[in-house]
Design a protein around this motif. Structure first.
Motif, PDB file in Angstrom:
ATOM      1  N   PHE A 244       0.825  -1.211   0.000  1.00 57.27           N
ATOM      2  CA  PHE A 244       0.000   0.000   0.000  1.00 57.27           C
ATOM      3  C   PHE A 244       0.860   1.263   0.000  1.00 57.27           C
ATOM      4  N   ASN A 245       2.025   1.192   0.623  1.00 61.98           N
ATOM      5  CA  ASN A 245       2.923   2.342   0.643  1.00 61.98           C
ATOM      6  C   ASN A 245       3.375   2.721  -0.760  1.00 61.98           C
ATOM      7  N   VAL A 246       3.846   1.734  -1.516  1.00 61.77           N
ATOM      8  CA  VAL A 246       4.332   2.022  -2.868  1.00 61.77           C
ATOM      9  C   VAL A 246       3.170   2.356  -3.806  1.00 61.77           C
ATOM     10  N   ALA A 247       1.999   1.775  -3.538  1.00 59.35           N
ATOM     11  CA  ALA A 247       0.812   2.144  -4.316  1.00 59.35           C
ATOM     12  C   ALA A 247       0.535   3.639  -4.171  1.00 59.35           C
ATOM     13  N   ALA A 248       0.559   4.117  -2.922  1.00 56.60           N
ATOM     14  CA  ALA A 248       0.315   5.545  -2.674  1.00 56.60           C
ATOM     15  C   ALA A 248       1.396   6.404  -3.296  1.00 56.60           C
ATOM     16  N   GLN A 249       2.654   5.980  -3.160  1.00 54.99           N
ATOM     17  CA  GLN A 249       3.768   6.738  -3.735  1.00 54.99           C
ATOM     18  C   GLN A 249       3.642   6.858  -5.250  1.00 54.99           C
ATOM     19  N   ALA A 250       3.404   5.722  -5.908  1.00 55.17           N
ATOM     20  CA  ALA A 250       3.338   5.715  -7.371  1.00 55.17           C
ATOM     21  C   ALA A 250       2.199   6.590  -7.883  1.00 55.17           C
ATOM     22  N   GLY A 251       1.043   6.493  -7.221  1.00 58.96           N
ATOM     23  CA  GLY A 251      -0.085   7.314  -7.643  1.00 58.96           C
ATOM     24  C   GLY A 251       0.158   8.794  -7.420  1.00 58.96           C
ATOM     25  N   PHE A 370      -0.514  -1.181 -10.074  1.00 59.55           N
ATOM     26  CA  PHE A 370      -1.933  -1.032 -10.420  1.00 59.55           C
ATOM     27  C   PHE A 370      -2.555   0.270  -9.936  1.00 59.55           C
ATOM     28  N   PHE A 371      -2.017   0.846  -8.868  1.00 65.49           N
ATOM     29  CA  PHE A 371      -2.687   1.999  -8.256  1.00 65.49           C
ATOM     30  C   PHE A 371      -2.719   3.230  -9.156  1.00 65.49           C
ATOM     31  N   PRO A 372      -1.637   3.548  -9.911  1.00 66.74           N
ATOM     32  CA  PRO A 372      -1.725   4.713 -10.802  1.00 66.74           C
ATOM     33  C   PRO A 372      -2.849   4.613 -11.835  1.00 66.74           C
ATOM     34  N   MET A 373      -3.143   3.388 -12.288  1.00 64.58           N
ATOM     35  CA  MET A 373      -4.241   3.231 -13.256  1.00 64.58           C
ATOM     36  C   MET A 373      -5.579   3.514 -12.593  1.00 64.58           C
ATOM     37  N   ILE A 374      -5.737   3.073 -11.326  1.00 60.13           N
ATOM     38  CA  ILE A 374      -6.977   3.350 -10.597  1.00 60.13           C
ATOM     39  C   ILE A 374      -7.122   4.853 -10.360  1.00 60.13           C
ATOM     40  N   LYS A 385      -9.655  15.099  -6.920  1.00 62.64           N
ATOM     41  CA  LYS A 385     -10.424  14.070  -6.218  1.00 62.64           C
ATOM     42  C   LYS A 385      -9.685  12.734  -6.209  1.00 62.64           C
ATOM     43  N   ALA A 386      -8.785  12.517  -7.160  1.00 62.20           N
ATOM     44  CA  ALA A 386      -8.024  11.270  -7.199  1.00 62.20           C
ATOM     45  C   ALA A 386      -7.159  11.092  -5.961  1.00 62.20           C
ATOM     46  N   TYR A 387      -6.833  12.201  -5.293  1.00 61.11           N
ATOM     47  CA  TYR A 387      -5.962  12.128  -4.112  1.00 61.11           C
ATOM     48  C   TYR A 387      -6.688  11.701  -2.839  1.00 61.11           C
ATOM     49  N   TYR A 388      -7.992  11.440  -2.931  1.00 66.07           N
ATOM     50  CA  TYR A 388      -8.676  10.774  -1.822  1.00 66.07           C
ATOM     51  C   TYR A 388      -8.230   9.310  -1.700  1.00 66.07           C
ATOM     52  N   LEU A 389      -7.905   8.694  -2.822  1.00 65.62           N
ATOM     53  CA  LEU A 389      -7.628   7.253  -2.845  1.00 65.62           C
ATOM     54  C   LEU A 389      -6.419   6.840  -1.996  1.00 65.62           C
ATOM     55  N   PRO A 390      -5.299   7.592  -1.998  1.00 69.64           N
ATOM     56  CA  PRO A 390      -4.162   7.153  -1.177  1.00 69.64           C
ATOM     57  C   PRO A 390      -4.440   7.125   0.326  1.00 69.64           C
ATOM     58  N   ILE A 391      -5.533   7.752   0.771  1.00 72.40           N
ATOM     59  CA  ILE A 391      -5.857   7.730   2.204  1.00 72.40           C
ATOM     60  C   ILE A 391      -6.009   6.297   2.698  1.00 72.40           C
ATOM     61  N   ILE A 392      -6.588   5.440   1.869  1.00 73.43           N
ATOM     62  CA  ILE A 392      -6.748   4.023   2.224  1.00 73.43           C
ATOM     63  C   ILE A 392      -5.382   3.400   2.503  1.00 73.43           C
ATOM     64  N   CYS A 393      -4.422   3.726   1.652  1.00 78.07           N
ATOM     65  CA  CYS A 393      -3.076   3.175   1.783  1.00 78.07           C
ATOM     66  C   CYS A 393      -2.413   3.620   3.082  1.00 78.07           C
ATOM     67  N   TYR A 394      -2.525   4.892   3.384  1.00 79.34           N
ATOM     68  CA  TYR A 394      -1.863   5.414   4.576  1.00 79.34           C
ATOM     69  C   TYR A 394      -2.512   4.902   5.863  1.00 79.34           C
TER      70      TYR A 394
END
Length: 408
Positions: A244-251, A370-374, A385-394
């Motif tokens: 989840f950390n790298v998912a948030a970073q990549a996005g 996969f996270f950047p595509m989402i 609004k796309a920056y709401y998604l990394p909250i799940i990761c953190y």
């Protein structure tokens, strides 16, 4: 208790080389985020399609991390580093035929090979850096080495912006792809020279810091030698947290330039130049975080930074001009210590399982595939609004830091 040394004199040269590796893949990672916007312009791909760049790079981690760990276990740290550098250089040289063909698919293949090199280096470099001294200082050593990954992340956007968005590159698509070719060829030559130099470096004899017979003061003694790797709960959570950390970073990194262009009204070149400052925030966070770990437990600092990231993401999503843009910069400051701290906490007290565990934690980097595509799917409608998604990761990272980091 005696004061714990950061490292030993006999390890200095090797530690310098290992630390340089962190910088090289920092350059490559952040460069791919400049490529993301560049290919949107030149090859006419959408935001969600450009997320396939991260799929190519981080997908390589999923494929290569376990083989890299097995290779390292059989042939040692030095040969693992040389394998990683070789694949890294090969991937950069493959940008030449990809540019000639002006093919997004060929570029993705080159990025996949480059990603295999980075996956190998990350799998090897973290336990390698941790092994170069007293294990009680392993968190500080890995975070210090990762600080130079942040330095590389500053250099990447700077040279990427100059080559790809600079005033001399605004020509026909083919000419601009020639600049991509020149850029990556130059990087490939540099990496090949580093590999050649490292081949002649003598590695001091290392006492296996992960052996069950290690000193009772060492943090990585396996207190439960009979347990299988996946029976160590803190390790399993470290893999999940790293994913989840790298998912948030990549996005977050992938759409930084888009945010500056769409919400702040900047040109692509100006937004890319701001990315240099964006990466400088991460470098500052790494050095400050390494210092703070002398006084604050790593897990507590990680929990605090995860909380800061959640608050920053909420502010970024509101698109309140410079206030939200400043919050976007702060995300990279808070992100700074996450990767190395999750890594080192996940490797605690695993004994003989340590090298295999390093492979699995590195494989968690597939979250960035996969996270950047989402995020791109949401960003096609509203980048903020796309920056709401990394909250799940953190939030997952916070849970690991607050509770599930504990060795049982």
């Amino acid at each position: 208790m005696d004061k714990v040394k950061f490292t030993e004199k006999r390890f200095i040269i090797v530690f310098i080389f290992v630390t340089s590796l962190f910088m090289f893949w920092g350059i490559a990672h952040s460069m791919s985020d400049v490529l993301n916007k560049h290919f949107q312009n030149v090859l006419k791909v959408s935001k969600s399609q450009s997320g396939l760049i991260q799929l190519s790079v981080f997908g390589a981690y999923f494929v290569m991390s376990i083989p890299a760990g097995l290779f390292m276990k059989k042939y040692g740290y030095k040969m693992g580093v040389l394998l990683g550098l070789t694949l890294f250089a090969l991937g950069t040289f493959l940008f030449v035929p990809a540019a000639q063909a002006a093919s997004f698919s060929y570029f993705r293949l080159a990025l996949f090979i480059l990603g295999c090199g980075m996956a190998t280096l990350e799998t090897v470099a973290h336990p390698f850096a941790a092994s170069l001294g007293d294990q009680r200082a392993s968190d500080q050593r890995v975070n210090f080495a990762q600080s130079f990954n942040a330095v590389g992340a500053i250099i990447g956007p700077a040279i990427g912006s100059y080559f790809l968005f600079g005033s001399g590159t605004h020509a026909a698509g083919g000419d601009i792809l020639d600049s991509v070719k020149s850029l990556y060829c130059s990087i490939g030559i540099c990496i090949a020279l580093v590999a050649l130099a490292f081949a002649f470096v003598k590695i001091p004899a290392l006492t296996n810091p992960h052996a069950a017979t290690a000193s009772a003061d060492a943090v990585n003694v396996d207190t439960k030698p009979g347990k299988k790797l996946f029976q160590h709960r803190h390790f399993v959570w470290a893999v999940l947290a790293q994913l989840f950390n790298v998912a948030a970073q990549a996005g977050t990194w992938s759409y930084f330039i888009n945010y500056g262009h769409e919400k702040m009204g900047f040109t692509d070149e100006k937004a890319a130049n701001f990315m240099v400052l964006f990466m400088a925030m991460m470098a500052a966070g790494r050095f400050i975080g390494t210092y703070l770990m002398r006084f604050i437990a790593p897990n507590k600092l990680l929990a605090a930074f995860a909380t800061g990231s959640i608050i920053a993401c909420i502010i970024v999503a509101q698109a309140w001009g410079w206030f939200s843009y400043g919050a976007l910069f702060s995300i990279n400051f808070f992100f700074s210590i996450m990767f190395p701290t999750i890594f080192s906490l996940g490797l605690k007290n695993l004994g003989k399982h340590t090298q295999q565990a390093s492979s699995f934690i590195s494989m968690g980097v597939v979250g960035g595939a996969f996270f950047p595509m989402i995020m791109g799917t949401v960003a096609n409608h509203d980048i903020a609004k796309a920056y709401y998604l990394p909250i799940i990761c953190y939030f997952v990272i916070f849970l690991f830091a607050a509770k599930f980091y504990k060795v049982k």
